[in-house]
Design an enzyme around this catalytic site. Structure first.
Site, PDB file in Angstrom:
ATOM      1  N   ASP A  28      -5.617   2.135  -3.959  1.00 10.80           N
ATOM      2  CA  ASP A  28      -6.855   1.934  -3.213  1.00 10.80           C
ATOM      3  C   ASP A  28      -7.187   3.145  -2.337  1.00 10.80           C
ATOM      4  OD1 ASP A  28      -4.870   1.513  -1.292  1.00 10.80           O
ATOM      5  OD2 ASP A  28      -5.697  -0.379  -0.555  1.00 10.80           O
ATOM      6  N   SER A  78       0.822  -1.200   0.000  1.00  8.31           N
ATOM      7  CA  SER A  78       0.000   0.000   0.000  1.00  8.31           C
ATOM      8  C   SER A  78       0.863   1.260   0.000  1.00  8.31           C
ATOM      9  CB  SER A  78      -0.958  -0.036   1.193  1.00  8.31           C
ATOM     10  OG  SER A  78      -1.928   0.977   1.080  1.00  8.31           O
ATOM     11  N   ASP A 125      -0.831   1.187  -4.748  1.00 10.98           N
ATOM     12  CA  ASP A 125      -1.755   0.153  -5.217  1.00 10.98           C
ATOM     13  C   ASP A 125      -3.136   0.723  -5.524  1.00 10.98           C
ATOM     14  OD1 ASP A 125      -2.281   0.481  -2.448  1.00 10.98           O
ATOM     15  OD2 ASP A 125      -3.206  -1.502  -2.342  1.00 10.98           O
ATOM     16  N   ASP A 174      -2.296   6.241  -4.038  1.00 10.22           N
ATOM     17  CA  ASP A 174      -1.120   5.553  -3.497  1.00 10.22           C
ATOM     18  C   ASP A 174      -0.676   4.432  -4.447  1.00 10.22           C
ATOM     19  OD1 ASP A 174      -3.138   3.719  -3.002  1.00 10.22           O
ATOM     20  OD2 ASP A 174      -2.549   3.310  -0.937  1.00 10.22           O
TER      21      ASP A 174
END
Length: 566
Positions: free
Chosen positions: A307, A144, A305, A303
């Site tokens: 999400d 993340s 990834d 960010d």
């Protein structure tokens, strides 16, 4: 087994990668050796996450391999006699593709079919793909918004949601049975493709996902007629959001979108930031520099990834401000509910879900529109769990969910926070207010004036290693057993200890205290980082009043914590 024994076992094992062995041999600091080997990298409810490197307490092909073999054993037992397939995605972090392919080879060696994306994809696309391709599970390799040294391995169930506590405990039991790397099965990558066990997926799945995302547009006429008028600056922060976010917005007609070139391309070293986290204003420095000439209506970043999403707006003085996760949540909740009501689409089954550490201001907004609010524990997996529950019972309909840590979701085809969906809705919302002659800042102030000035803040205290874990435990023990009945003269009127299993929620090591003046704070250990997290919330009669109350309240609690850990 002591850390030295574990260290020797890695050095002498024929199954350990030679490069990792060399890395171990070059470590001269005994404390460093202890930290790498005093335990196994823990597989928690979110899977694995840790610093990359050699050692049992690090992210590497062997810890990924062990987790994948354990997960394979779990799936083979749970779905005996059924066809089992999993999907795998990965982001832009260093080693993400390598770890994803290692996991794919191990699943295939266990007779499990794998759908592996042809290149990096956002985490929410993995969540969508699991249900779209009827998989039994999914894995995404990401850490993340953690610093560049980290990577992780998140596991999802067949409902497309992150595995929750019960499933995690079962998977952990299978992983713990693996005592030796020799039992980990592995298949050659090309052989797996030839045998039909490894499928490379891409555009067909992408199209299905993007079609679903675009269907969430609320004011379709507004977007069709005016999307081209909105000026947007976007930064993917060297992550996986670049192509998906731009594609969705382009297909909806948002032509006036500028991308931060310095942060556009995937790069696991995140060279322009110290920490690729859209919660931090510093990551928007390049975007803010572009804004001087472009004068955008909205700035946002995702960010690695993709999400989470952070939003920057201009206030009444012309200064750019980073919205908190709660403020974006307030704005989106109000926009969605208000728009659905005006268009006659709001149902008495509609529900908004938030976490227990997210702002209570949404409760006042939802009360006005007669929409139910449900609270869950910290972590978007619990929101995903609610969506599954609503779909199965048919009693409620998921409208929107958010958490203060910059995660948002509409629709039920994804079961995790989704910054692609959020970016689209934020653009639509900004366009709506622009057409009314208002900025997002104006809209936020209007909500504060109507519902009260709520201020929230999260303080994360980094406490690393074994010593750090002990300090976190000490702080929690104090607040659990010795805090008393008041804080600085203000009575505590409610204490919730979620470890006992309350409010129909799973047991969790979280404490929440509500005071007589409607302020509250929550203390919990981070599930993914060596940190203790303390959340604060206050209400005030004005923005300045709320700010002063928050500072005073926060300082009181932090002083208590510092006295305990010093």
């Amino acid at each position: 087994m002591g850390y030295r024994q574990n260290y020797e076992q890695w050095l002498n094992s024929e199954f350990i990668d030679s490069e990792l062995k060399e890395e171990i041999k070059n470590i001269k600091d005994e404390k460093e050796i202890e930290d790498r080997f005093y335990k196994n990298l823990e597989f928690g409810t979110g899977g694995l996450r840790g610093i990359m490197g050699a050692g049992s307490n690090r992210m590497n092909i062997h810890t990924v391999g062990k987790a994948t073999q354990g997960l394979s054993d779990y799936l083979l037992d749970k779905y005996k006699g059924e066809r089992i397939s999993v999907s795998i995605a990965y982001d832009s972090r260093n080693n993400s593709e390598k770890f994803a392919k290692e996991a794919a080879r191990i699943f295939c060696a266990n007779g499990i079919t794998v759908n592996l994306f042809d290149s990096l994809r956002p985490t929410p696309m993995l969540s969508f793909t699991i249900r779209h391709l009827n998989c039994k599970a999914g894995v995404v390799v990401t850490a993340s918004h953690n610093p560049k040294e980290y990577n992780g391995y998140k596991v999802y169930g067949e409902d497309g949601g992150q595995i929750t506590d019960n499933s995690a405990e079962k998977i952990i039991s299978y992983i713990n049975k693996i005592k030796d790397f020799s039992v980990i099965k592995i298949m050659d990558y090309n052989e797996a493709i030839e045998k039909g066990l490894l499928n490379i997926i891409g555009e067909d799945v992408d199209k299905a996902y993007f079609s679903n995302v675009k269907s969430l547009t609320i004011r379709k006429e507004l977007v069709e007629e005016h999307a081209k008028d909105l000026k947007i600056i976007y930064t993917p922060l060297h992550g996986s959001g670049n192509i998906p976010v731009r594609r969705v917005l382009r297909e909806l007609g948002y032509e006036n979108l500028s991308v931060v070139k310095e942060q556009e391309l995937p790069d696991g070293n995140f060279p322009t930031v110290s920490y690729p986290n859209p919660e931090e204003k510093e990551v928007f420095n390049y975007a803010l520099n572009m804004a001087k000439s472009l004068k955008p209506d909205i700035i946002f970043g995702t960010d690695p990834d993709c999400d989470r999403i952070g939003v920057v707006i201009k206030d009444s003085t012309g200064e750019y401000k980073t919205l908190t996760g709660n403020q974006t949540g307030i704005l989106l909740t109000n926009y969605i509910v208000k728009s659905m009501k005006e268009m006659g689409k709001l149902s008495d089954k509609d529900v908004v879900v938030k976490t227990i550490v997210s702002t209570d201001m949404v409760r006042k907004i939802l009360n006005e529109y007669g929409v139910e609010l449900i609270e869950v524990l910290t972590g978007f997996k619990y929101i995903g769990e609610k969506i599954k529950e609503f779909n199965e019972s048919g009693n409620k309909s998921f409208l929107f969910g958010f958490e203060e840590s910059y995660g948002y979701l509409a629709g039920d085809f994804v079961r995790d926070k989704d910054a692609v969906i959020a970016a689209m809705l934020i653009c639509e919302m900004t366009l709506y207010y622009k057409n009314k002659g208002m900025s997002l800042y104006d809209a936020l102030v209007e909500l504060y004036e109507k519902y009260g000035y709520y201020k929230e803040e999260l303080v994360s205290i980094k406490l690393e290693g074994k010593e750090g874990r002990e300090k976190i435990a000490k702080v929690l023990d104090f607040f659990r057993n010795n805090i008393g009945d008041e804080i600085n003269g203000v009575n505590i009127i409610d204490k919730k200890d979620y470890i006992t299993g309350i409010d129909n929620l799973p047991k969790s090591n979280v404490l929440k205290f509500t005071l007589e003046d409607n302020s509250w704070f929550v203390v919990r250990p981070s599930g993914t980082e060596p940190k203790m997290k303390i959340y604060f919330s206050v209400t005030g009669e004005s923005s300045n009043d709320a700010e002063m109350r928050l500072e005073k309240f926060k300082n009181n609690i932090i002083n208590i914590v510092e006295d305990i850990i010093k």
